[in-house]
Design a protein around this motif. Sequence first.
Motif, PDB file in Angstrom:
ATOM      1  N   GLU A 156       0.842  -1.193   0.000  1.00 37.07           N
ATOM      2  CA  GLU A 156       0.000   0.000   0.000  1.00 37.07           C
ATOM      3  C   GLU A 156       0.877   1.244   0.000  1.00 37.07           C
ATOM      4  N   LYS A 157       0.454   2.255  -0.739  1.00 38.39           N
ATOM      5  CA  LYS A 157       1.187   3.509  -0.792  1.00 38.39           C
ATOM      6  C   LYS A 157       1.006   4.264   0.525  1.00 38.39           C
ATOM      7  N   ILE A 158       2.128   4.745   1.091  1.00 35.33           N
ATOM      8  CA  ILE A 158       2.050   5.506   2.341  1.00 35.33           C
ATOM      9  C   ILE A 158       2.675   6.896   2.240  1.00 35.33           C
ATOM     10  N   ALA A 186       7.936   8.368   6.457  1.00 35.55           N
ATOM     11  CA  ALA A 186       6.614   7.840   6.108  1.00 35.55           C
ATOM     12  C   ALA A 186       5.962   7.080   7.251  1.00 35.55           C
ATOM     13  N   HIS A 217       5.980   2.428  -0.536  1.00 36.13           N
ATOM     14  CA  HIS A 217       4.922   1.450  -0.322  1.00 36.13           C
ATOM     15  C   HIS A 217       5.303   0.531   0.830  1.00 36.13           C
ATOM     16  N   ARG A 218       4.322   0.149   1.625  1.00 36.19           N
ATOM     17  CA  ARG A 218       4.515  -0.750   2.769  1.00 36.19           C
ATOM     18  C   ARG A 218       3.743  -2.040   2.540  1.00 36.19           C
ATOM     19  N   TYR A 235       9.268  -2.662   2.848  1.00 36.75           N
ATOM     20  CA  TYR A 235       8.968  -1.426   2.134  1.00 36.75           C
ATOM     21  C   TYR A 235       9.564  -1.492   0.727  1.00 36.75           C
TER      22      TYR A 235
END
Length: 257
Positions: A156-158, A186, A217-218, A235
């Motif tokens: 998911e984008k963080i 982030a 992203h995570r 990440y």
Amino acid sequence: MPNISNSAWSENFHITSLLVNPMGRLGLYGLLNLLQETAWMHAESLGFGMQDMEKDGLFWVLTRQTLQMKQWPRFGENLQVQTWLRPPEGAFVSREFVVLNQQGQEIGLCSTSWLALDRQSKKILPAQNLRPWESLTHPRATGLTPEKIPVQGTYEKIAKYRVRNSDLDINQHVNNTKYAQWILDAVPYDLHRKLQLNSYSVNFLAETHLGDEVEIHRSCQAPKPETSDAGVTSYQGLRVGDNKVLFTALLGWEKKV
């Protein structure tokens, strides 16, 4: 005349206000810069620092790094970083580090993997042909191995950043320490207060340049701090322009006591 020696190189540092994080301790970004400085000084002493490599039309590229920390020094304390080179394997040259606190106790270990590239063609050069490594390397090993970090999974984008002037190093690429800073920025501040970092690993997969937009992203499969006492979070950094994975990283953490 370079100081040709296979003994470990040491640099001593005082933890000033410029190096500590909001918790009053040396943080990951600060430590990575100290490791980089120690490696730089050692390479200069051996005759393959930046200027020496430029004369040969070459430059070093950090490809992988893994780090483990037992303790993070506080503001006002001192530490020593020791580094040495390991015998090359194929095209790769390994550089190891040990971090000692002011009592001389080992509090951290790090291993890094490097490639030498031709400055014009960017072709990887065989490490064995570059130097008389038997006079430069040390058999000591930290026991760490910078492993390949997989890119598979759901993420998911963080966060998203644009590469700024201050992100660049002397080779006009994003400095390797900046990737860690992007990840740390982030992470929600509340987690910085609750968790302690105990390991960091990173693979550098592609160059990043001024003006690039990079998304952090995570992994969606990472253990949740709300329900776990410890875990490892994965990440990735993706360039927006071509969706290319620029780096992968793992941060190991545990809840503060």
